[in-house]
Design a protein around this motif. Structure first.
Motif, short mmCIF file in Angstrom:
data_model
loop_
_atom_site.label_atom_id
_atom_site.label_comp_id
_atom_site.label_asym_id
_atom_site.label_seq_id
_atom_site.Cartn_x
_atom_site.Cartn_y
_atom_site.Cartn_z
N ARG A 162 0.82 -1.22 0.00
CA ARG A 162 0.00 0.00 0.00
C ARG A 162 0.86 1.27 0.00
NH1 ARG A 162 -5.29 1.46 1.93
NH2 ARG A 162 -5.27 3.56 2.77
N ILE A 193 2.51 1.92 -3.38
CA ILE A 193 1.52 2.34 -4.39
C ILE A 193 1.15 3.80 -4.18
CG2 ILE A 193 -0.89 2.07 -5.10
CD1 ILE A 193 -0.47 -0.98 -4.71
N THR A 252 -7.12 7.72 -0.56
CA THR A 252 -6.12 6.65 -0.50
C THR A 252 -6.74 5.26 -0.61
OG1 THR A 252 -6.14 6.73 1.92
CG2 THR A 252 -4.46 8.04 0.82
N VAL A 310 -5.93 2.58 -3.72
CA VAL A 310 -5.43 1.22 -3.48
C VAL A 310 -6.40 0.19 -4.07
CG1 VAL A 310 -4.90 -0.49 -1.69
CG2 VAL A 310 -4.04 1.85 -1.48
N GLU A 361 -6.06 0.18 -7.86
CA GLU A 361 -4.82 -0.50 -8.27
C GLU A 361 -4.97 -2.02 -8.16
OE1 GLU A 361 -2.12 0.43 -9.80
OE2 GLU A 361 -2.42 2.59 -9.73
#
Length: 77
Positions: free
Chosen positions: A3, A6, A48, A52, A55
């Motif tokens: 995390r 990323i 955030t 995540v 992604e």
């Protein structure tokens, strides 16, 4: 990729997440620019947790298609 790594791939500023507007102003990253039919342009920002999650979906799609996954690719497109 974890995390933290990323999230380092994105530029963060205060804004409103497109999925969680009730959170108010939080750290967000620009993830897309759209052009609504009504005209103009609209920048889409994500928090955030959403970045995540997006992604993770991108990684699964790349793996399913047999393509390499590049985290952060297209960030802020």
């Amino acid at each position: 990729m974890d995390r933290h790594h990323i999230l380092e791939l994105y530029h963060w500023t205060s804004g409103t997440c497109f999925r969680h507007p009730a959170k108010g102003e939080v750290p967000t990253a620009h993830v897309k620019t759209i052009r609504p039919a009504a005209g103009g342009i609209q920048d889409i920002r994500a928090c955030t947790d959403c970045v995540v999650g997006m992604e993770a979906h991108r990684q699964a799609a790349a793996e399913g298609a047999g393509l390499p996954y590049r985290p952060g690719a297209g960030a802020g497109e």
